[in-house]
Scaffold this motif. Structure first.
Motif, PDB file in Angstrom:
ATOM      1  N   GLY A 142      49.796  48.602  18.183  1.00  0.00           N
ATOM      2  CA  GLY A 142      50.453  48.965  19.439  1.00  0.00           C
ATOM      3  C   GLY A 142      50.051  50.350  19.926  1.00  0.00           C
ATOM      4  O   GLY A 142      50.621  50.878  20.884  1.00  0.00           O
ATOM      5  N   LYS A 181      47.453  52.332  31.460  1.00  0.00           N
ATOM      6  CA  LYS A 181      47.113  51.590  30.243  1.00  0.00           C
ATOM      7  C   LYS A 181      47.443  50.118  30.439  1.00  0.00           C
ATOM      8  O   LYS A 181      48.539  49.770  30.909  1.00  0.00           O
ATOM      9  N   ASP A 204      49.353  52.463  23.729  1.00  0.00           N
ATOM     10  CA  ASP A 204      50.345  53.224  24.507  1.00  0.00           C
ATOM     11  C   ASP A 204      50.240  54.704  24.153  1.00  0.00           C
ATOM     12  O   ASP A 204      50.318  55.582  25.020  1.00  0.00           O
ATOM     13  N   LYS A 224      59.671  46.915  21.385  1.00  0.00           N
ATOM     14  CA  LYS A 224      58.233  46.712  21.159  1.00  0.00           C
ATOM     15  C   LYS A 224      57.380  47.063  22.378  1.00  0.00           C
ATOM     16  O   LYS A 224      56.168  47.290  22.269  1.00  0.00           O
TER      17      LYS A 224
HETATM   18 MG    MG Z   1      52.006  47.060  22.901  1.00  0.00          MG
END
Ligand code: MG
Ligand code: ADP
Ligand code: ASP
Length: 439
Positions: free
Chosen positions: A197, A5, A200, A255
């Motif tokens: 986010g 990724k 992931d 994060k």
């Molecule tokens: Mg991220």
């Protein structure tokens, strides 16, 4: 097969896209590659949606046009042939016309999610086109055909496994399978996403679904650091984390990883490696099933926490009190992060305050309720099992000067958490780094 990724910065410019292409094709091995939107794009799409919610189509229009110019500018730099420049320009113009179509008519969260999905749709098409132009045997598989959430907005793992395997089986023999991170369909078949986010999470879901050899999360830093590098100086990478440790750090604010992305990898037993696109040779961090004894690994902080205290003299020895309290949070679909109890009261923390007013009203039936906003959970992760005498004391000692509202220890063998005021976050993290890591 490995699943790789690449986050927003890793595909943030045409040159970075070329670097990613070189990285994923270097060893000639087939792989699944999950891409985020180019950095900044999802934020712009959020802003465009915000204008549309506020019924300001001009505001949205102007942002869409700016974004379009930026993307069209990338075409000349990324492609070397007229054919692929032409194809990609046509694709981008269609995409931006589609975005402009939302400036007319009704705007709801459904339309917003469609808009947010375009960042990943654009980046994956651009990189796939670049690979094809370069003669790489690549194919773009739509995440919308593989990733789905259920009625609780949780990934529907059986569906994901079936569909991902089916897509790969139906398209055999490719070297590179590109797909979008973040975006999915929900239980009703609508376009949705795995929250900010979330790329992931996509990579870990796909890695678990195909029982990948390894999941690699490529970002802009050399692995998980032992404290938040945005807040504290002199942080260093942690080279190995146990699945549970990584899950706690991600959930409590590191994060570099989406809060819940480790779970699928852990259940499938697929190791996750965090690597740096800006320094591909750096060792990064491996997350696997090995637990290193006797070490504290890292510290993380989760912001925007609200603390709710319920004091009740009637609670004294009253069985059923906690059940009633928790039922209220359950009714309002609000999850609790930390809990501390005494004979006369209980304090809990939440990060979703959507239903706070209703929760507070209901809790008042059972005691005196207090609410403190602007708090922050600081979480210390490592081998914190009971028999490891002295580790929790070291963490507590670091906070001698800081007013701590709650402490939670013993919930797992890997974590001790402190609730402090947001205003004290930086000095709390600094104090922990100093005491625990001599930083
Ligand atoms: Mg991220
Ligand atoms: P991507 O766009 O690749 O998904 P993110 O910005 O989501 O990247 O995550 C990487 C960033 O996470 C780093 O640049 C760093 O500032 C931040 N970060 C926060 N806590 C940590 C930590 N403990 N270790 C490493 N990076 C961290
Ligand atoms: N593009 C999405 C975001 O900015 C998902 C991701 O990058 O992981 O949140």
């Amino acid at each position: 097969m490995k699943v790789l990724k690449f986050g927003g910065t890793s595909v943030g410019t045409p040159q970075r896209m070329k670097d990613v292409a070189a990285l994923i094709t270097a060893d000639g091995q087939p792989k699944v590659v999950v891409l985020s939107a180019m950095s900044g794009t999802t934020n712009t799409l959020v802003e465009i949606s915000d204008y549309l919610y506020k019924k300001n189509p001009e505001g949205a229009y102007s942002l869409i046009n700016q974004l379009e110019q930026k993307y069209l500018g990338h075409v000349a730099e990324l492609y070397s042939t007229d054919e692929w420049r032409g194809r990609t320009t046509t694709f981008l113009q269609e995409e931006f016309n589609y975005l402009r179509s939302f400036t007319k008519g009704l705007f709801t969260s459904f339309e917003e999610k469609v808009i947010l999905a375009q960042g990943e749709i654009i980046s994956t098409n651009m990189v796939t086109n670049y690979l094809l132009e370069s003669g790489v045997n690549a194919i773009l598989l739509s995440a919308l055909d593989m990733i789905r959430t259920d009625k609780n907005a949780e990934p529907d793992f059986n569906y994901i496994r079936e569909c991902t395997v089916a897509q790969l089986t139906a398209n055999p023999g490719y070297q590179i399978y590109i797909t979008q991170g973040f975006i999915c369909r929900n239980a009703y078949g609508e376009i949705d996403n795995l929250l900010r986010g979330g790329s992931d999470y996509t990579a870990c879901l796909i890695g678990a679904a195909i029982e990948a050899e390894e999941i690699q999360i490529w970002t802009d830093i050399d692995g998980m650091h032992n404290n938040d590098p945005r807040v504290v100086e002199h942080t260093v990478p942690v080279r190995q984390l146990y699945f549970e440790e990584a899950a706690e750090l991600a959930y409590f604010g590191a994060k570099i990883l989406h809060p819940t992305c480790i779970q699928p990898a852990k259940f499938a037993g697929v190791p996750v490696r965090l690597l740096n696109t800006l320094a591909p040779q750096a060792p990064g961090t491996i997350i696997n099933n090995e637990m290193q004894r006797g070490t504290i690994k890292a510290v993380a902080a989760k912001d925007n926490i609200t603390c709710i205290g319920i004091q009740s003299s009637r609670m004294l020895l009253a069985h059923g009190f906690l059940r009633k309290v928790f039922e209220i949070f359950e009714t309002y679909k609000t999850s609790i992060d930390m809990i501390c109890t005494s004979e006369v009261g209980v304090s809990v923390t939440i990060d979703n305050t959507t239903n706070l007013r209703a929760i507070k009203d209901e809790l008042k039936k059972y005691g005196t309720v207090s609410v403190e906003h602007d708090m922050c959970i600081v979480c210390v992760v490592g081998d914190l099992a009971t028999q490891n005498v002295g580790f929790e004391t070291r963490a507590c000692n670091a906070l001698q000067e800081i007013p701590v509202r709650m402490i939670s220890y013993g919930g797992s063998n890997h974590n001790i958490s402190f609730l402090v005021k947001a205003a004290d976050k930086q000095r709390t993290l600094q104090a922990l780094s100093k005491t625990l890591f001599n930083a």
